[in-house]
Design a protein around this motif. Structure first.
Motif, mmCIF file in Angstrom:
data_model
loop_
_atom_site.group_PDB
_atom_site.id
_atom_site.type_symbol
_atom_site.label_atom_id
_atom_site.label_comp_id
_atom_site.label_asym_id
_atom_site.label_seq_id
_atom_site.Cartn_x
_atom_site.Cartn_y
_atom_site.Cartn_z
ATOM 1 N N GLU A 132 -5.242 -6.140 5.611
ATOM 2 C CA GLU A 132 -4.415 -7.361 6.262
ATOM 3 C C GLU A 132 -3.006 -7.318 6.012
ATOM 4 N N LEU A 133 -2.479 -6.713 4.834
ATOM 5 C CA LEU A 133 -1.077 -6.410 4.497
ATOM 6 C C LEU A 133 -0.520 -5.677 5.390
ATOM 7 N N ALA A 134 -1.328 -4.569 5.926
ATOM 8 C CA ALA A 134 -0.537 -3.563 6.755
ATOM 9 C C ALA A 134 -0.228 -4.174 8.205
ATOM 10 N N ILE A 135 -1.105 -5.471 8.535
ATOM 11 C CA ILE A 135 -0.637 -5.979 9.888
ATOM 12 C C ILE A 135 0.377 -7.086 9.533
ATOM 13 N N VAL A 136 0.384 -7.821 8.366
ATOM 14 C CA VAL A 136 1.277 -8.922 8.371
ATOM 15 C C VAL A 136 2.620 -8.289 8.003
ATOM 16 N N ASN A 137 2.747 -7.382 7.005
ATOM 17 C CA ASN A 137 4.055 -6.903 6.510
ATOM 18 C C ASN A 137 3.980 -5.263 6.270
ATOM 19 N N PHE A 138 4.053 -4.465 7.384
ATOM 20 C CA PHE A 138 3.905 -2.974 7.344
ATOM 21 C C PHE A 138 4.897 -2.375 6.014
ATOM 22 N N THR A 139 6.202 -2.964 6.213
ATOM 23 C CA THR A 139 7.099 -2.226 5.287
ATOM 24 C C THR A 139 6.608 -2.660 3.760
ATOM 25 N N ARG A 140 6.143 -3.682 3.538
ATOM 26 C CA ARG A 140 5.642 -3.942 2.157
ATOM 27 C C ARG A 140 4.459 -2.921 2.008
ATOM 28 N N TYR A 141 3.446 -3.074 3.006
ATOM 29 C CA TYR A 141 2.493 -2.306 2.629
ATOM 30 C C TYR A 141 2.350 -0.664 2.401
ATOM 31 N N VAL A 142 3.526 -0.151 3.036
ATOM 32 C CA VAL A 142 3.997 1.269 2.693
ATOM 33 C C VAL A 142 4.524 1.190 1.656
ATOM 34 N N SER A 143 5.586 0.396 1.448
ATOM 35 C CA SER A 143 6.590 0.564 -0.026
ATOM 36 C C SER A 143 5.729 0.138 -1.325
ATOM 37 N N THR A 144 4.825 -0.585 -1.355
ATOM 38 C CA THR A 144 4.021 -1.052 -2.524
ATOM 39 C C THR A 144 2.658 -0.319 -2.669
ATOM 40 N N ASN A 145 2.209 0.328 -1.836
ATOM 41 C CA ASN A 145 1.054 1.099 -2.026
ATOM 42 C C ASN A 145 1.074 2.655 -2.179
ATOM 43 N N SER A 146 0.388 3.255 -3.022
ATOM 44 C CA SER A 146 0.539 4.582 -3.069
ATOM 45 C C SER A 146 -0.889 5.205 -2.381
ATOM 46 N N LEU A 147 -1.683 4.191 -1.983
ATOM 47 C CA LEU A 147 -2.884 4.552 -1.491
ATOM 48 C C LEU A 147 -3.454 3.703 -0.486
ATOM 49 N N PRO A 148 -3.740 4.101 0.713
ATOM 50 C CA PRO A 148 -4.404 3.215 1.872
ATOM 51 C C PRO A 148 -5.617 2.979 1.765
ATOM 52 N N VAL A 149 -5.926 2.085 0.777
ATOM 53 C CA VAL A 149 -7.334 1.607 0.252
ATOM 54 C C VAL A 149 -8.395 1.508 1.559
ATOM 55 N N ALA A 150 -7.974 0.541 2.295
ATOM 56 C CA ALA A 150 -8.727 0.200 3.709
ATOM 57 C C ALA A 150 -9.123 1.483 4.305
ATOM 58 N N GLU A 151 -8.107 2.223 4.512
ATOM 59 C CA GLU A 151 -8.432 3.232 5.489
ATOM 60 C C GLU A 151 -9.240 4.618 4.756
ATOM 61 N N VAL A 152 -9.047 4.908 3.610
ATOM 62 C CA VAL A 152 -9.431 5.996 2.797
ATOM 63 C C VAL A 152 -10.991 5.542 2.371
ATOM 64 N N LEU A 153 -11.252 4.349 2.356
ATOM 65 C CA LEU A 153 -12.466 3.779 1.897
ATOM 66 C C LEU A 153 -13.677 3.751 3.206
ATOM 67 N N MET A 154 -12.970 3.493 4.245
ATOM 68 C CA MET A 154 -13.400 3.018 5.580
ATOM 69 C C MET A 154 -14.524 4.013 6.042
ATOM 70 N N PRO A 155 -14.503 5.485 6.010
ATOM 71 C CA PRO A 155 -15.557 6.324 6.360
ATOM 72 C C PRO A 155 -16.902 6.043 5.422
ATOM 73 N N PHE A 156 -16.577 5.846 4.329
ATOM 74 C CA PHE A 156 -18.006 5.416 3.313
ATOM 75 C C PHE A 156 -18.292 4.113 3.255
ATOM 76 N N GLU A 157 -17.600 3.216 3.563
ATOM 77 C CA GLU A 157 -18.086 1.864 3.578
ATOM 78 C C GLU A 157 -18.913 1.580 4.851
ATOM 79 N N ARG A 158 -18.407 2.247 6.000
ATOM 80 C CA ARG A 158 -19.298 1.794 7.298
ATOM 81 C C ARG A 158 -20.545 2.491 7.197
ATOM 82 N N ALA A 159 -20.444 3.735 6.351
ATOM 83 C CA ALA A 159 -21.885 4.512 6.321
ATOM 84 C C ALA A 159 -22.865 3.821 5.421
ATOM 85 N N PHE A 160 -22.536 3.269 4.331
ATOM 86 C CA PHE A 160 -23.345 2.483 3.389
ATOM 87 C C PHE A 160 -23.660 1.124 4.389
ATOM 88 N N VAL A 161 -23.019 0.583 4.791
ATOM 89 C CA VAL A 161 -23.296 -0.736 5.479
ATOM 90 C C VAL A 161 -24.439 -0.306 6.660
#
Length: 459
Positions: free
Chosen positions: A312-341
Protein backbone atom coordinates in the motif's frame (compact mmCIF):
# COMPACT_ATOMS: atom_id res chain seq x y z
CA UNK A 1 6.08 -36.22 -0.23
CA UNK A 2 7.89 -38.19 -2.91
CA UNK A 3 7.41 -41.34 -0.86
CA UNK A 4 3.65 -40.86 -1.04
CA UNK A 5 3.58 -41.59 -4.77
CA UNK A 6 6.74 -42.44 -6.66
CA UNK A 7 6.94 -42.20 -10.45
CA UNK A 8 7.36 -45.97 -10.63
CA UNK A 9 4.25 -46.79 -8.60
CA UNK A 10 1.04 -48.26 -10.03
CA UNK A 11 -0.87 -45.27 -8.68
CA UNK A 12 1.32 -42.86 -10.58
CA UNK A 13 0.89 -44.77 -13.82
CA UNK A 14 -2.86 -44.66 -13.30
CA UNK A 15 -2.68 -40.95 -12.68
CA UNK A 16 -0.87 -40.09 -15.91
CA UNK A 17 -1.99 -42.71 -18.39
CA UNK A 18 -3.58 -41.36 -21.60
CA UNK A 19 -7.21 -40.62 -20.84
CA UNK A 20 -10.32 -40.73 -22.98
CA UNK A 21 -13.04 -38.16 -22.67
CA UNK A 22 -14.86 -40.65 -20.45
CA UNK A 23 -11.77 -41.24 -18.28
CA UNK A 24 -11.03 -37.74 -17.12
CA UNK A 25 -9.45 -36.97 -13.75
CA UNK A 26 -12.44 -35.23 -12.20
CA UNK A 27 -10.49 -33.48 -9.44
CA UNK A 28 -8.28 -31.87 -12.08
CA UNK A 29 -11.38 -30.50 -13.80
CA UNK A 30 -12.87 -29.32 -10.49
CA UNK A 31 -9.70 -27.45 -9.54
CA UNK A 32 -9.44 -25.97 -13.01
CA UNK A 33 -13.02 -24.74 -12.71
CA UNK A 34 -12.31 -23.19 -9.29
CA UNK A 35 -9.17 -21.46 -10.59
CA UNK A 36 -10.89 -20.16 -13.71
CA UNK A 37 -13.81 -18.66 -11.79
CA UNK A 38 -11.40 -17.32 -9.16
CA UNK A 39 -9.33 -15.47 -11.77
CA UNK A 40 -12.36 -13.29 -12.52
CA UNK A 41 -12.28 -11.95 -8.94
CA UNK A 42 -9.17 -9.98 -9.86
CA UNK A 43 -9.60 -9.41 -13.60
CA UNK A 44 -13.04 -7.83 -13.13
CA UNK A 45 -11.32 -4.78 -11.62
CA UNK A 46 -9.34 -4.21 -14.81
CA UNK A 47 -12.36 -4.93 -17.00
CA UNK A 48 -14.61 -2.41 -15.24
CA UNK A 49 -12.43 0.26 -13.64
CA UNK A 50 -9.29 2.23 -14.33
CA UNK A 51 -6.19 1.20 -12.41
CA UNK A 52 -6.03 4.72 -10.97
CA UNK A 53 -9.55 4.50 -9.53
CA UNK A 54 -8.77 1.19 -7.83
CA UNK A 55 -5.59 2.66 -6.37
CA UNK A 56 -7.60 5.61 -5.06
CA UNK A 57 -9.40 3.19 -2.75
CA UNK A 58 -6.02 2.38 -1.21
CA UNK A 59 -5.10 6.06 -0.92
CA UNK A 60 -8.35 6.67 0.97
CA UNK A 61 -8.46 3.65 3.29
CA UNK A 62 -11.97 3.74 4.66
CA UNK A 63 -15.33 2.26 3.78
CA UNK A 64 -16.45 -1.10 2.46
CA UNK A 65 -14.86 -0.77 -0.97
CA UNK A 66 -11.41 -0.34 0.59
CA UNK A 67 -11.83 -3.48 2.67
CA UNK A 68 -13.18 -5.35 -0.33
CA UNK A 69 -10.23 -4.48 -2.55
CA UNK A 70 -7.87 -5.33 0.33
CA UNK A 71 -9.44 -8.72 1.01
CA UNK A 72 -9.47 -9.64 -2.67
CA UNK A 73 -5.80 -8.64 -2.92
CA UNK A 74 -4.72 -10.59 0.14
CA UNK A 75 -6.84 -13.70 -0.37
CA UNK A 76 -6.96 -14.16 -4.14
CA UNK A 77 -4.79 -11.80 -6.19
CA UNK A 78 -2.20 -13.84 -8.13
CA UNK A 79 -3.23 -16.98 -6.20
CA UNK A 80 -5.93 -18.22 -8.56
CA UNK A 81 -3.78 -17.48 -11.59
CA UNK A 82 -0.94 -19.38 -9.91
CA UNK A 83 -3.23 -22.39 -9.44
CA UNK A 84 -4.35 -22.12 -13.06
CA UNK A 85 -0.70 -22.15 -14.18
CA UNK A 86 0.03 -25.19 -11.98
CA UNK A 87 -2.88 -27.06 -13.54
CA UNK A 88 -1.66 -26.17 -17.02
CA UNK A 89 1.72 -27.65 -16.07
CA UNK A 90 -0.05 -30.83 -14.97
CA UNK A 91 -1.91 -30.86 -18.29
CA UNK A 92 1.39 -30.74 -20.17
CA UNK A 93 2.40 -34.03 -18.56
CA UNK A 94 -0.99 -35.55 -19.36
CA UNK A 95 -0.59 -34.70 -23.02
CA UNK A 96 3.06 -35.72 -23.39
CA UNK A 97 2.63 -39.07 -21.65
CA UNK A 98 0.50 -40.36 -24.53
CA UNK A 99 2.35 -43.27 -26.12
CA UNK A 100 1.31 -42.39 -29.66
CA UNK A 101 -1.39 -40.30 -31.27
CA UNK A 102 -4.05 -41.61 -33.61
CA UNK A 103 -3.30 -38.87 -36.13
CA UNK A 104 -0.08 -40.41 -37.44
CA UNK A 105 2.01 -37.60 -35.91
CA UNK A 106 4.33 -38.06 -32.97
CA UNK A 107 3.10 -36.66 -29.67
CA UNK A 108 5.87 -34.01 -29.41
CA UNK A 109 4.87 -32.66 -32.84
CA UNK A 110 1.23 -32.54 -31.78
CA UNK A 111 2.17 -30.77 -28.58
CA UNK A 112 4.13 -28.08 -30.41
CA UNK A 113 1.23 -27.59 -32.84
CA UNK A 114 -1.13 -27.32 -29.89
CA UNK A 115 1.00 -24.67 -28.22
CA UNK A 116 1.38 -22.67 -31.43
CA UNK A 117 -2.40 -22.60 -31.88
CA UNK A 118 -2.71 -21.49 -28.25
CA UNK A 119 -0.42 -18.57 -29.05
CA UNK A 120 -2.75 -17.65 -31.94
CA UNK A 121 -5.80 -17.75 -29.66
CA UNK A 122 -3.92 -15.60 -27.14
CA UNK A 123 -3.24 -12.99 -29.79
CA UNK A 124 -6.93 -13.01 -30.72
CA UNK A 125 -7.88 -12.53 -27.07
CA UNK A 126 -5.43 -9.64 -26.62
CA UNK A 127 -5.70 -7.90 -29.99
CA UNK A 128 -9.21 -8.86 -31.03
CA UNK A 129 -11.19 -9.07 -27.80
CA UNK A 130 -8.96 -6.31 -26.34
CA UNK A 131 -8.09 -8.05 -23.07
CA UNK A 132 -4.57 -6.84 -22.37
CA UNK A 133 -4.07 -9.21 -19.42
CA UNK A 134 -4.42 -12.29 -21.63
CA UNK A 135 -2.46 -15.35 -20.46
CA UNK A 136 -3.00 -17.73 -23.40
CA UNK A 137 -0.20 -16.16 -25.44
CA UNK A 138 2.18 -16.55 -22.49
CA UNK A 139 1.09 -20.13 -21.79
CA UNK A 140 1.63 -21.07 -25.40
CA UNK A 141 5.24 -19.87 -25.35
CA UNK A 142 6.14 -21.19 -21.91
CA UNK A 143 4.64 -24.61 -22.61
CA UNK A 144 7.07 -25.11 -25.49
CA UNK A 145 10.02 -24.20 -23.26
CA UNK A 146 8.95 -26.75 -20.64
CA UNK A 147 8.81 -29.67 -23.06
CA UNK A 148 12.26 -31.03 -22.03
CA UNK A 149 11.31 -31.08 -18.32
CA UNK A 150 8.71 -33.84 -18.64
CA UNK A 151 11.11 -36.66 -17.70
CA UNK A 152 12.46 -35.04 -14.54
CA UNK A 153 11.58 -36.49 -11.15
CA UNK A 154 9.05 -34.59 -9.04
CA UNK A 155 11.77 -33.61 -6.57
CA UNK A 156 13.93 -32.16 -9.37
CA UNK A 157 10.91 -30.32 -10.78
CA UNK A 158 10.27 -28.83 -7.34
CA UNK A 159 13.89 -27.67 -7.08
CA UNK A 160 13.63 -26.10 -10.54
CA UNK A 161 10.36 -24.37 -9.56
CA UNK A 162 11.95 -22.90 -6.43
CA UNK A 163 15.04 -21.81 -8.38
CA UNK A 164 12.95 -20.04 -11.02
CA UNK A 165 10.82 -18.48 -8.26
CA UNK A 166 14.00 -17.12 -6.68
CA UNK A 167 15.04 -15.67 -10.04
CA UNK A 168 11.62 -14.02 -10.35
CA UNK A 169 11.93 -12.64 -6.83
CA UNK A 170 15.44 -11.45 -7.62
CA UNK A 171 14.29 -9.64 -10.75
CA UNK A 172 11.63 -7.84 -8.74
CA UNK A 173 14.30 -6.81 -6.23
CA UNK A 174 16.57 -5.68 -9.07
CA UNK A 175 13.78 -3.47 -10.40
CA UNK A 176 13.43 -1.89 -6.94
CA UNK A 177 17.22 -1.41 -6.71
CA UNK A 178 17.17 0.48 -10.00
CA UNK A 179 14.33 2.69 -8.71
CA UNK A 180 16.32 3.38 -5.55
CA UNK A 181 19.37 4.24 -7.62
CA UNK A 182 17.32 6.77 -9.60
CA UNK A 183 16.06 8.30 -6.36
CA UNK A 184 19.60 8.65 -4.99
CA UNK A 185 20.76 10.38 -8.17
CA UNK A 186 17.77 12.70 -7.93
CA UNK A 187 18.71 13.49 -4.33
CA UNK A 188 22.24 14.36 -5.35
CA UNK A 189 20.98 16.78 -8.01
CA UNK A 190 18.47 18.47 -5.70
CA UNK A 191 21.12 18.77 -2.96
CA UNK A 192 23.42 20.46 -5.46
CA UNK A 193 20.65 22.89 -6.47
CA UNK A 194 19.92 23.75 -2.85
CA UNK A 195 23.58 24.39 -2.17
CA UNK A 196 23.99 26.62 -5.21
CA UNK A 197 20.75 27.95 -6.72
CA UNK A 198 22.61 29.37 -9.71
CA UNK A 199 24.31 26.10 -10.61
CA UNK A 200 23.94 25.01 -14.21
CA UNK A 201 23.07 21.33 -14.43
CA UNK A 202 24.72 19.09 -16.96
CA UNK A 203 22.59 17.12 -19.41
CA UNK A 204 23.21 13.96 -17.37
CA UNK A 205 22.06 15.67 -14.17
CA UNK A 206 18.95 16.98 -15.91
CA UNK A 207 18.18 13.46 -17.10
CA UNK A 208 18.67 12.11 -13.56
CA UNK A 209 16.27 14.68 -12.18
CA UNK A 210 13.59 14.27 -14.84
CA UNK A 211 13.79 10.46 -14.70
CA UNK A 212 12.78 10.37 -11.05
CA UNK A 213 10.23 13.17 -11.33
CA UNK A 214 8.61 11.39 -14.28
CA UNK A 215 8.47 8.12 -12.35
CA UNK A 216 6.81 9.76 -9.35
CA UNK A 217 4.37 11.71 -11.50
CA UNK A 218 3.35 8.55 -13.33
CA UNK A 219 2.36 6.98 -10.01
CA UNK A 220 0.33 9.89 -8.72
CA UNK A 221 -3.40 10.18 -9.23
CA UNK A 222 -4.28 12.39 -12.19
CA UNK A 223 -8.02 13.03 -12.31
CA UNK A 224 -7.87 14.43 -15.87
CA UNK A 225 -5.97 11.41 -17.17
CA UNK A 226 -8.34 9.11 -15.29
CA UNK A 227 -11.40 10.73 -16.87
CA UNK A 228 -9.77 10.62 -20.30
CA UNK A 229 -9.13 6.91 -19.79
CA UNK A 230 -12.81 6.34 -19.03
CA UNK A 231 -13.92 8.37 -22.05
CA UNK A 232 -11.64 6.39 -24.36
CA UNK A 233 -12.85 3.04 -23.02
CA UNK A 234 -16.48 4.07 -23.53
CA UNK A 235 -15.83 4.88 -27.17
CA UNK A 236 -16.12 2.83 -30.38
CA UNK A 237 -14.06 -0.30 -31.05
CA UNK A 238 -11.31 1.49 -33.00
CA UNK A 239 -10.79 4.05 -30.22
CA UNK A 240 -10.69 1.38 -27.52
CA UNK A 241 -8.26 -0.68 -29.62
CA UNK A 242 -5.89 2.28 -30.02
CA UNK A 243 -6.18 3.14 -26.32
CA UNK A 244 -5.40 -0.43 -25.25
CA UNK A 245 -2.53 -0.83 -27.72
CA UNK A 246 0.31 0.40 -25.42
CA UNK A 247 -0.92 -1.79 -22.55
CA UNK A 248 -1.18 -4.83 -24.78
CA UNK A 249 2.29 -4.31 -26.24
CA UNK A 250 3.76 -3.96 -22.77
CA UNK A 251 2.06 -7.09 -21.40
CA UNK A 252 2.77 -9.28 -24.45
CA UNK A 253 6.36 -8.14 -24.84
CA UNK A 254 8.46 -6.28 -22.26
CA UNK A 255 6.56 -7.35 -19.13
CA UNK A 256 6.37 -10.98 -20.21
CA UNK A 257 10.06 -11.34 -21.00
CA UNK A 258 11.21 -9.40 -17.93
CA UNK A 259 8.87 -10.82 -15.30
CA UNK A 260 5.89 -12.83 -16.53
CA UNK A 261 8.01 -15.60 -18.04
CA UNK A 262 9.61 -16.43 -14.68
CA UNK A 263 6.29 -16.26 -12.90
CA UNK A 264 4.56 -18.74 -15.23
CA UNK A 265 7.54 -21.10 -15.55
CA UNK A 266 7.89 -21.46 -11.77
CA UNK A 267 4.18 -22.22 -11.28
CA UNK A 268 4.00 -24.68 -14.20
CA UNK A 269 7.05 -26.56 -12.95
CA UNK A 270 5.49 -26.71 -9.49
CA UNK A 271 2.27 -28.02 -11.05
CA UNK A 272 4.21 -30.73 -12.90
CA UNK A 273 5.87 -31.82 -9.65
CA UNK A 274 2.58 -31.89 -7.75
CA UNK A 275 0.93 -33.90 -10.52
CA UNK A 276 3.69 -36.50 -10.44
CA UNK A 277 3.18 -36.79 -6.70
CA UNK A 278 -0.55 -37.43 -7.24
CA UNK A 279 -1.67 -34.19 -5.61
CA UNK A 280 -4.13 -33.10 -8.30
CA UNK A 281 -5.54 -36.58 -8.85
CA UNK A 282 -6.71 -36.85 -5.22
CA UNK A 283 -4.22 -39.60 -4.34
CA UNK A 284 -2.71 -38.19 -1.16
CA UNK A 285 -4.09 -39.09 2.24
CA UNK A 286 -6.63 -36.90 4.02
CA UNK A 287 -3.97 -36.15 6.63
CA UNK A 288 -1.57 -34.88 3.97
CA UNK A 289 -4.23 -32.68 2.33
CA UNK A 290 -5.19 -31.29 5.74
CA UNK A 291 -1.55 -30.50 6.50
CA UNK A 292 -1.07 -28.80 3.11
CA UNK A 293 -4.33 -26.84 3.41
CA UNK A 294 -3.57 -25.48 6.87
CA UNK A 295 0.14 -24.98 6.28
CA UNK A 296 -0.21 -23.46 2.81
CA UNK A 297 -2.93 -20.99 3.73
CA UNK A 298 -1.39 -19.98 7.07
CA UNK A 299 2.12 -19.44 5.66
CA UNK A 300 0.91 -17.76 2.47
CA UNK A 301 -1.60 -15.50 4.20
CA UNK A 302 0.95 -14.56 6.86
CA UNK A 303 3.24 -13.40 4.04
CA UNK A 304 0.36 -11.54 2.38
CA UNK A 305 -0.72 -9.64 5.50
CA UNK A 306 2.88 -8.96 6.51
CA UNK A 307 3.64 -7.37 3.13
CA UNK A 308 0.32 -5.51 2.80
CA UNK A 309 1.58 -2.24 4.33
CA UNK A 310 4.57 -2.31 1.99
CA UNK A 311 2.30 -2.87 -1.00
CA UNK A 312 0.00 0.00 0.00
CA UNK A 313 2.88 2.40 0.72
CA UNK A 314 4.13 1.95 -2.85
CA UNK A 315 0.73 3.22 -4.03
CA UNK A 316 0.16 5.96 -1.46
CA UNK A 317 3.65 7.51 -1.34
CA UNK A 318 6.12 6.07 -3.82
CA UNK A 319 8.94 8.40 -2.78
CA UNK A 320 8.65 7.31 0.83
CA UNK A 321 8.36 3.68 -0.26
CA UNK A 322 11.69 3.85 -2.11
CA UNK A 323 13.52 6.06 0.36
CA UNK A 324 12.59 4.20 3.56
CA UNK A 325 12.86 0.60 2.37
CA UNK A 326 15.94 -1.44 1.64
CA UNK A 327 13.85 -4.41 0.54
CA UNK A 328 10.56 -4.46 -1.44
CA UNK A 329 8.95 -7.01 0.88
CA UNK A 330 5.64 -7.33 -0.99
CA UNK A 331 7.30 -8.05 -4.32
CA UNK A 332 10.10 -10.29 -3.07
CA UNK A 333 7.70 -12.50 -1.09
CA UNK A 334 4.98 -12.58 -3.75
CA UNK A 335 6.26 -15.55 -5.84
CA UNK A 336 6.28 -17.76 -2.74
CA UNK A 337 3.21 -16.31 -1.06
CA UNK A 338 1.05 -17.15 -4.07
CA UNK A 339 2.45 -20.69 -4.34
CA UNK A 340 1.72 -21.49 -0.69
CA UNK A 341 -1.81 -20.05 -0.84
CA UNK A 342 -2.62 -21.72 -4.17
CA UNK A 343 -1.59 -25.11 -2.79
CA UNK A 344 -3.56 -24.37 0.37
CA UNK A 345 -6.74 -23.45 -1.53
CA UNK A 346 -6.39 -26.49 -3.81
CA UNK A 347 -5.94 -28.79 -0.79
CA UNK A 348 -9.00 -27.27 0.87
CA UNK A 349 -11.09 -27.85 -2.26
CA UNK A 350 -9.89 -31.46 -2.51
CA UNK A 351 -10.75 -32.07 1.14
CA UNK A 352 -14.26 -30.72 0.56
CA UNK A 353 -14.57 -32.85 -2.58
CA UNK A 354 -13.42 -35.91 -0.68
CA UNK A 355 -16.14 -35.39 1.93
CA UNK A 356 -18.70 -36.49 -0.67
CA UNK A 357 -21.06 -33.59 0.03
CA UNK A 358 -22.39 -31.17 -2.58
CA UNK A 359 -22.12 -33.51 -5.57
CA UNK A 360 -24.08 -31.01 -7.69
CA UNK A 361 -21.46 -28.33 -7.03
CA UNK A 362 -18.54 -30.57 -7.98
CA UNK A 363 -20.33 -31.62 -11.14
CA UNK A 364 -20.87 -27.98 -12.11
CA UNK A 365 -17.28 -26.96 -11.32
CA UNK A 366 -16.00 -29.98 -13.21
CA UNK A 367 -18.03 -28.91 -16.25
CA UNK A 368 -16.54 -25.40 -16.07
CA UNK A 369 -13.07 -26.96 -15.80
CA UNK A 370 -13.65 -29.24 -18.79
CA UNK A 371 -14.54 -26.15 -20.81
CA UNK A 372 -11.86 -23.90 -19.29
CA UNK A 373 -10.62 -22.65 -22.67
CA UNK A 374 -14.12 -21.70 -23.81
CA UNK A 375 -15.01 -20.18 -20.45
CA UNK A 376 -11.79 -18.16 -20.26
CA UNK A 377 -12.46 -16.52 -23.62
CA UNK A 378 -16.14 -16.20 -22.72
CA UNK A 379 -15.16 -14.08 -19.72
CA UNK A 380 -13.25 -11.76 -22.06
CA UNK A 381 -16.19 -11.51 -24.45
CA UNK A 382 -18.84 -10.97 -21.77
CA UNK A 383 -16.83 -8.41 -19.82
CA UNK A 384 -15.58 -6.36 -22.76
CA UNK A 385 -19.08 -6.24 -24.25
CA UNK A 386 -20.56 -5.23 -20.91
CA UNK A 387 -17.99 -2.58 -19.96
CA UNK A 388 -16.43 -1.22 -23.17
CA UNK A 389 -18.00 1.49 -25.28
CA UNK A 390 -18.76 -0.67 -28.31
CA UNK A 391 -20.95 -2.76 -25.97
CA UNK A 392 -23.03 -1.52 -23.05
CA UNK A 393 -20.40 1.01 -21.95
CA UNK A 394 -20.41 0.52 -18.16
CA UNK A 395 -16.64 1.08 -17.89
CA UNK A 396 -15.84 3.31 -14.90
CA UNK A 397 -19.53 3.64 -14.07
CA UNK A 398 -19.82 1.10 -11.25
CA UNK A 399 -18.61 0.94 -7.66
CA UNK A 400 -16.15 -1.79 -6.77
CA UNK A 401 -18.71 -3.87 -4.88
CA UNK A 402 -21.07 -3.70 -7.87
CA UNK A 403 -18.42 -5.37 -10.02
CA UNK A 404 -18.73 -8.47 -7.88
CA UNK A 405 -22.44 -8.67 -8.62
CA UNK A 406 -21.36 -8.93 -12.26
CA UNK A 407 -18.87 -11.63 -11.24
CA UNK A 408 -21.62 -13.65 -9.56
CA UNK A 409 -23.79 -13.35 -12.68
CA UNK A 410 -20.97 -14.51 -14.96
CA UNK A 411 -20.23 -17.42 -12.62
CA UNK A 412 -23.87 -18.48 -12.79
CA UNK A 413 -23.93 -18.18 -16.58
CA UNK A 414 -20.77 -20.26 -16.96
CA UNK A 415 -21.82 -22.94 -14.49
CA UNK A 416 -25.21 -23.43 -16.14
CA UNK A 417 -23.91 -23.11 -19.71
CA UNK A 418 -21.10 -25.62 -19.12
CA UNK A 419 -23.47 -28.20 -17.60
CA UNK A 420 -26.04 -27.82 -20.37
CA UNK A 421 -23.47 -27.88 -23.18
CA UNK A 422 -21.73 -31.06 -21.96
CA UNK A 423 -25.03 -32.92 -21.84
CA UNK A 424 -24.97 -32.98 -25.64
CA UNK A 425 -21.35 -32.37 -26.61
CA UNK A 426 -18.16 -34.08 -25.49
CA UNK A 427 -16.07 -30.87 -25.75
CA UNK A 428 -16.56 -27.15 -25.35
CA UNK A 429 -16.82 -25.28 -28.69
CA UNK A 430 -13.36 -23.76 -28.49
CA UNK A 431 -11.82 -26.94 -27.07
CA UNK A 432 -13.20 -28.73 -30.13
CA UNK A 433 -11.81 -26.08 -32.49
CA UNK A 434 -8.41 -26.10 -30.79
CA UNK A 435 -8.19 -29.89 -30.92
CA UNK A 436 -9.33 -30.04 -34.53
CA UNK A 437 -6.70 -27.49 -35.55
CA UNK A 438 -4.03 -29.37 -33.60
CA UNK A 439 -4.81 -32.75 -35.18
CA UNK A 440 -5.42 -31.23 -38.60
CA UNK A 441 -8.85 -32.78 -38.98
CA UNK A 442 -12.34 -32.46 -37.57
CA UNK A 443 -12.68 -34.08 -34.15
CA UNK A 444 -15.86 -35.76 -32.87
CA UNK A 445 -18.13 -33.23 -31.18
CA UNK A 446 -21.36 -35.00 -30.23
CA UNK A 447 -21.35 -37.53 -27.43
CA UNK A 448 -22.80 -40.08 -29.84
CA UNK A 449 -19.81 -39.82 -32.19
CA UNK A 450 -16.91 -42.26 -32.01
CA UNK A 451 -13.94 -40.61 -30.35
CA UNK A 452 -10.23 -41.24 -30.87
CA UNK A 453 -8.07 -41.30 -27.77
CA UNK A 454 -7.52 -37.75 -26.52
CA UNK A 455 -5.79 -36.14 -23.59
CA UNK A 456 -6.68 -32.77 -22.09
CA UNK A 457 -4.18 -30.00 -21.46
CA UNK A 458 -6.40 -26.95 -21.05
CA UNK A 459 -9.72 -28.70 -21.49
Amino acid sequence: MEAMLSPASDEYVAAVHPVNQTERIETLDVLRGVALLGILLMSIQAFGLTEASVQQLVRNPHGGNYWLVTLVHVLFENKMRALFSMLFGAGILLFLNKSRSSSGMEVPELFIRRQLWLIVFGLINAWGLLWHYDILFHYGIVGIFLFPFMRLSPRTLLVCAVAVGLIYSGKLYWQFAEQKQKYEKFQQVTALEKKNKKVKLTDEQKDDKSAWEGMVKGRQYDSKADKADVVAMRSDYATVWSHQLPKTKRMEASFFYQFGLWDIVSMMLLGMALFKWGFFSNRLTTRHYTFLAIGGILIGQAMAWFSLSNHELAIVNFTRYVSTNSLPVAEVLMPFERAFVAIGWASLVLLAYRSGRGAWLWKALSAVGQMAFTNYLMQSMLCTLFFYGYGLGYYGDMKLYQLYIVVAEIWLIQLVFSLMWLKTFRLGPLEWLWRSLTYGRRQPMLRTETSPQVTPVFS
